[in-house]
Write an enzyme that holds these catalytic residues in place. Structure first.
Site, PDB file in Angstrom:
ATOM      1  N   LYS A   1       0.911  -1.210   0.770  1.00  0.00           N
ATOM      2  CA  LYS A   1       0.266   0.503   0.424  1.00  0.00           C
ATOM      3  C   LYS A   1       1.039   1.563  -0.096  1.00  0.00           C
ATOM      4  O   LYS A   1       2.351   0.859   0.043  1.00  0.00           O
ATOM      5  CB  LYS A   1      -1.003  -0.178   1.139  1.00  0.00           C
TER       6      LYS A   1
ATOM      7  N   TYR B   1     -12.486  -2.586  -3.880  1.00  0.00           N
ATOM      8  CA  TYR B   1     -13.493  -2.513  -1.822  1.00  0.00           C
ATOM      9  C   TYR B   1     -14.825  -2.372  -1.822  1.00  0.00           C
ATOM     10  O   TYR B   1     -14.627  -1.918  -0.787  1.00  0.00           O
ATOM     11  CB  TYR B   1     -12.694  -1.369  -1.303  1.00  0.00           C
TER      12      TYR B   1
ATOM     13  N   ASN C   1      -2.512   0.223   7.426  1.00  0.00           N
ATOM     14  CA  ASN C   1      -1.861  -1.133   7.567  1.00  0.00           C
ATOM     15  C   ASN C   1      -0.761  -2.573   6.377  1.00  0.00           C
ATOM     16  O   ASN C   1      -0.970  -3.488   6.577  1.00  0.00           O
ATOM     17  CB  ASN C   1      -2.558  -2.099   7.550  1.00  0.00           C
TER      18      ASN C   1
ATOM     19  N   HIS D   1      -1.911  -5.407   1.367  1.00  0.00           N
ATOM     20  CA  HIS D   1      -3.788  -6.016   0.652  1.00  0.00           C
ATOM     21  C   HIS D   1      -3.036  -7.580   0.238  1.00  0.00           C
ATOM     22  O   HIS D   1      -1.912  -7.682  -0.571  1.00  0.00           O
ATOM     23  CB  HIS D   1      -4.410  -5.459   0.261  1.00  0.00           C
TER      24      HIS D   1
ATOM     25  N   GLU E   1      -9.009 -10.188  -8.310  1.00  0.00           N
ATOM     26  CA  GLU E   1      -8.415  -9.285  -8.097  1.00  0.00           C
ATOM     27  C   GLU E   1      -6.834  -9.702  -9.111  1.00  0.00           C
ATOM     28  O   GLU E   1      -6.745  -7.797  -9.530  1.00  0.00           O
ATOM     29  CB  GLU E   1      -7.570  -9.254  -6.411  1.00  0.00           C
TER      30      GLU E   1
END
Ligand code: IDP
Ligand code: MG
Length: 156
Positions: free
Chosen positions: A9, A49, A112, A115, A126
């Site tokens: 990320k 998402y 965080n 993913h 994905e």
């Protein structure tokens, strides 16, 4: 063999953690068969998402994921989806155990770092969202026979 989608990320890229996180996947024995830096569009973030659309953190999540480049990887191995999820650790950096990527490199609950697809169905969907034809490469590693016991035919 399974292939999973991993996203480093924007916080991982900006904090200069790409190399150390990629090394963990290589050290584990998982094979990187796709890898690119990209900027996620609002539309791609919304599709990726979609399941979280009604959650209170959704707008912030889309803003975060589109704010700066990410590194996306296609990672292959026997059980690669579950192995990658356990390497990532719990969702919140504040709760993730030491020894995991989120546990070792972050304290934030929204930033965080990483993913990883959570099921074979999610992985297939994905990977199709983030990689174009020809960007995921099916190649043989010279070390394959030392990463896995392939004496019986299938990798064990
Ligand atoms: P996961 O990434 O561990 O699978 P999910 O529950 O699927 O976690 O949530 C997707 C992403 O949404 C998380 O990785 C995190 O970036 C963000 N997120 C989830 N819950 C919260 C929250 O309570 N506050 C802020 N961000 C959150
Ligand atoms: Mg999830």
């Amino acid at each position: 063999m399974e292939t999973t989608l991993i996203i480093l990320k924007p916080d991982a890229v900006q904090r200069g953690l790409m190399g150390r996180i990629i090394s963990r996947f290589e050290d584990k024995g998982l094979q990187i068969i796709g890898c690119k830096l990209m900027k996620i569009s609002e539309q791609l973030a919304a599709t990726h998402y979609a399941a979280h659309k009604n959650r209170p953190f959704y707008n912030g999540l889309v803003q975060f994921m589109t704010s700066s480049p990410v590194l996306v990887m296609a990672v292959r191995g026997v059980g690669a989806i579950a192995i990658s999820r356990s390497m990532m650790g719990a969702t919140f950096g504040s709760k993730a155990e030491g020894g995991t990527i989120r546990g070792d490199f972050g304290v934030s609950n929204s930033f965080n770092l990483i993913h990883g697809s959570d099921s074979p169905e999610a992985a297939e969907k994905e990977l199709g969202l983030f990689f174009n034809d020809g960007e995921v490469l099916d190649y043989q590693r010279a070390i394959e026979g030392w990463v896995y016991d392939i004496s019986g035919g299938d990798p064990e």
